[in-house]
Design an enzyme around this catalytic site. Structure first.
Site, PDB file in Angstrom:
ATOM      1  CG  ASP A 175      -1.930   1.140   1.211  1.00 53.76           C
ATOM      2  OD1 ASP A 175      -1.757   2.069   0.395  1.00 53.76           O
ATOM      3  OD2 ASP A 175      -2.875   1.105   2.013  1.00 53.76           O
ATOM      4  CG  HIS A 235      -0.603   5.315   4.841  1.00 51.55           C
ATOM      5  ND1 HIS A 235      -1.462   5.502   5.896  1.00 51.55           N
ATOM      6  CD2 HIS A 235      -1.346   4.751   3.848  1.00 51.55           C
ATOM      7  CE1 HIS A 235      -2.666   5.061   5.575  1.00 51.55           C
ATOM      8  NE2 HIS A 235      -2.630   4.605   4.329  1.00 51.55           N
ATOM      9  N   GLY A 277      -4.351   1.485   8.336  1.00 53.46           N
ATOM     10  CA  GLY A 277      -5.281   0.749   9.190  1.00 53.46           C
ATOM     11  C   GLY A 277      -4.931  -0.730   9.261  1.00 53.46           C
TER      12      GLY A 277
END
Length: 282
Positions: A184, A189, A207
């Site tokens: 990801d 992030h 998450g």
């Protein structure tokens, strides 16, 4: 832009994906595994066989094709709502799976839409390896007249009852930079400028990284660290976590083969709730 509620039942074409022992090592350190977890973080320690964390299933098996059927929407309005995994056997440290994703629900929440996708991943000979269920909330896409779907508490932790197990795990300031290498690469992030555009003063933790930290604690306290006993895990994301923030996981046993859990941030706010895990008894 509009969500297509008639997408329920539609499936993606089978997708082949593979992972290596190095991928398993990288995932392990991405969710905080370290020198006390050599079975997961090394492949050549003396008298220690490498194993994979059960929650690694969340980054394996590509079911993204199922989202092609749900209509058009602004991806910036999508947030991860819930995540569940079911392991049919211990996850191998390397392998290949064929995954089919299915849209299993589209719910109208008024302010937005909830879309649920279920994926099933099997080996080349057809053996089921793991299933995943994820739901996303898409802000601004509700009001299309569909069913509202389930509401109310699910897997609620007991109120006023001390947990049977509690553990606090530290996350690193650079935790998201490690975890992102498992797939990801969302700049939310990693890029401070992008995070500020999204309303955060700095990048937030994935998450699913919080989910992985939680899974580590559950594995340790409920399965004695044995991933072959870990059967399923589900939970709902309720608050973002910042890298460097400690995570406290509280567990309430419900019989010999299941437990409810919650995960809390450094200020004790709930960041993952509606948690339930199942496992084989010792």
């Amino acid at each position: 832009m509009a969500i297509n509620p008639s997408a329920v039942g539609s499936t993606s074409a089978p997708t082949e994906s593979s992972w290596t022992t190095k991928d398993s090592l990288l995932y392990a350190v991405g969710i905080g595994g370290g020198t006390n977890d050599l079975a997961f973080t090394t492949e050549n320690s003396m008298n220690v066989d490498q194993r994979a964390y059960p929650t690694q299933a969340v980054v394996l098996g590509d079911a993204s094709g199922a989202f092609a059927n749900i209509g058009s929407f602004n991806p910036a309005m999508l947030v991860h709502g819930e995540q569940a995994i079911v392991l049919h056997r211990e996850l191998p440290v390397e392998g290949t799976v064929f995954t089919v994703g299915e849209v299993t629900a589209v719910w109208d929440k008024g302010s937005g839409a909830v879309v649920e996708v279920t994926s099933r991943s099997s080996t080349a000979d057809g053996e089921a390896l793991f299933d995943k269920v994820m739901s996303v909330f898409i802000r601004g896409e509700g009001g299309f007249g569909g069913e509202r779907g389930p509401s109310g508490p699910r897997n609620a932790a007991p109120e006023g009852v001390a947990p049977d197990e509690e553990v606090t795990l530290a996350t690193r300031e650079d935790q998201a930079l490690i975890y992102r290498l498992s797939g990801d690469r969302n700049p939310l992030h990693s890029d401070p400028g992008f995070a500020q555009l999204a309303g955060f003063d700095r990048p937030i933790l994935h998450g699913l990284c919080t989910y992985g930290f939680t899974g580590r604690a559950l594995l340790d306290r409920l399965c004695d660290g044995d991933p072959s006993r870990f059967r399923s895990m589900e939970g709902r994301f309720t608050s973002p976590v910042f890298p460097g923030e400690p995570l406290t996981i509280r567990m309430w046993r419900s019989g010999a083969d299941a437990a409810l859990f919650t995960t809390h941030g450094g200020d004790d706010r709930v960041v993952l709730d509606a948690g339930r895990v199942s496992f084989d008894p010792a």
